[in-house]
Motif scaffolding. Structure first.
Motif, short mmCIF file in Angstrom:
data_model
loop_
_atom_site.label_atom_id
_atom_site.label_comp_id
_atom_site.label_asym_id
_atom_site.label_seq_id
_atom_site.Cartn_x
_atom_site.Cartn_y
_atom_site.Cartn_z
N ILE A 18 -20.66 19.16 -42.74
CA ILE A 18 -20.42 18.24 -41.63
C ILE A 18 -20.26 18.98 -40.29
CG2 ILE A 18 -17.93 18.15 -42.03
CD1 ILE A 18 -18.06 15.19 -41.17
N GLY A 19 -19.61 20.11 -40.28
CA GLY A 19 -19.36 20.84 -39.04
C GLY A 19 -20.60 21.38 -38.37
N PHE A 20 -21.63 21.63 -39.14
CA PHE A 20 -22.87 22.15 -38.57
C PHE A 20 -23.63 21.08 -37.78
CE2 PHE A 20 -23.72 25.90 -41.72
CZ PHE A 20 -22.66 26.58 -41.18
N SER A 21 -23.20 19.84 -37.86
CA SER A 21 -23.88 18.77 -37.14
C SER A 21 -23.50 18.70 -35.67
CB SER A 21 -23.61 17.41 -37.82
OG SER A 21 -22.24 17.09 -37.70
N SER A 22 -22.51 19.44 -35.26
CA SER A 22 -22.06 19.41 -33.86
C SER A 22 -22.98 20.24 -32.97
CB SER A 22 -20.63 19.94 -33.75
OG SER A 22 -20.27 20.05 -32.39
N ARG A 23 -23.30 19.71 -31.83
CA ARG A 23 -24.11 20.47 -30.87
C ARG A 23 -23.30 21.60 -30.25
NH1 ARG A 23 -24.12 17.37 -25.25
NH2 ARG A 23 -22.28 16.09 -25.57
N TYR A 24 -21.98 21.57 -30.44
CA TYR A 24 -21.11 22.60 -29.87
C TYR A 24 -20.92 23.79 -30.81
CZ TYR A 24 -19.95 18.96 -26.53
OH TYR A 24 -20.02 18.00 -25.56
N CYS A 25 -21.47 23.71 -31.98
CA CYS A 25 -21.27 24.76 -32.99
C CYS A 25 -22.55 25.54 -33.21
CB CYS A 25 -20.82 24.11 -34.30
SG CYS A 25 -20.74 25.23 -35.69
N GLN A 26 -22.43 26.85 -33.12
CA GLN A 26 -23.53 27.72 -33.54
C GLN A 26 -23.32 27.99 -35.02
OE1 GLN A 26 -23.85 31.51 -31.50
NE2 GLN A 26 -24.93 32.37 -33.24
N PRO A 27 -24.14 27.40 -35.88
CA PRO A 27 -23.90 27.56 -37.32
C PRO A 27 -24.34 28.93 -37.84
CG PRO A 27 -25.79 26.14 -36.94
CD PRO A 27 -25.24 26.50 -35.59
N VAL A 28 -23.52 29.47 -38.72
CA VAL A 28 -23.85 30.72 -39.41
C VAL A 28 -23.70 30.46 -40.89
CG1 VAL A 28 -23.20 33.11 -39.81
CG2 VAL A 28 -23.14 32.18 -37.49
N LEU A 67 -15.32 20.19 -37.65
CA LEU A 67 -16.13 19.45 -36.70
C LEU A 67 -15.30 19.07 -35.48
CD1 LEU A 67 -18.73 17.94 -35.91
CD2 LEU A 67 -17.91 16.01 -37.29
N CYS A 68 -14.09 18.59 -35.68
CA CYS A 68 -13.22 18.19 -34.57
C CYS A 68 -12.87 19.38 -33.68
CB CYS A 68 -11.94 17.55 -35.10
SG CYS A 68 -12.22 15.95 -35.88
N ILE A 69 -12.56 20.51 -34.28
CA ILE A 69 -12.23 21.71 -33.51
C ILE A 69 -13.43 22.17 -32.70
CG2 ILE A 69 -11.59 24.15 -33.68
CD1 ILE A 69 -10.00 23.29 -36.25
#
Length: 140
Positions: free
Chosen positions: A39-49, A16-18
């Protein structure tokens, strides 16, 4: 478009931080994980796969990354977020290297670093004495 950074795996705070740090700088981030609520998929900066579990479906992860890597105009970057993904990238680096950049040591070095027993044996072979903090007197 800048080449994306692929974060393996997103189910840890560091993913998430990265994603946030890179995304704020305009770097596209693709996060890979098997857990849809990580948790990392909650970032608006991440395109989740969402992919199947890395341990059980290693080839599917490899197929996904190679297929995506072939479509990139410049090499993407692989960013492991845990020991398991670090070992996985180093194990498959020969196949991933044409499409990605990463500062991952060889699989032999990664295995050495991830195994306390192997690290101890290597240190002993090099003449480095192991020190146990449990047996060391406290400093005043």
């Amino acid at each position: 478009m800048k080449a994306p950074v692929f974060i393996l795996t997103m189910n840890a705070p560091q993913g998430l931080c990265i994603a946030r740090s890179l995304g704020r700088r305009g770097i596209p981030v693709i996060g890979l994980d098997h857990n849809p609520s990580c948790i990392g998929f909650s970032s608006r900066y991440c395109q989740p796969v969402l992919l199947p579990d890395l341990d059980e479906h290693s080839e599917e992860w490899l197929d996904y990354l190679i297929a995506h890597g072939r479509r990139l105009s410049e090499p993407g970057v692989l960013f492991p977020c845990n020991d398991r993904s670090l070992l996985w990238i180093s194990t498959h680096w020969e196949k991933l290297a044409p499409y990605f950049r990463s500062r991952i040591p060889s699989v032999e070095v990664v295995e050495l670093l991830l195994s306390k027993r192997k690290t101890y044996e290597r240190a002993k072979a090099l003449g480095i004495e192991a020190v146990s903090l449990a047996n060391k007197p406290a400093e005043k």
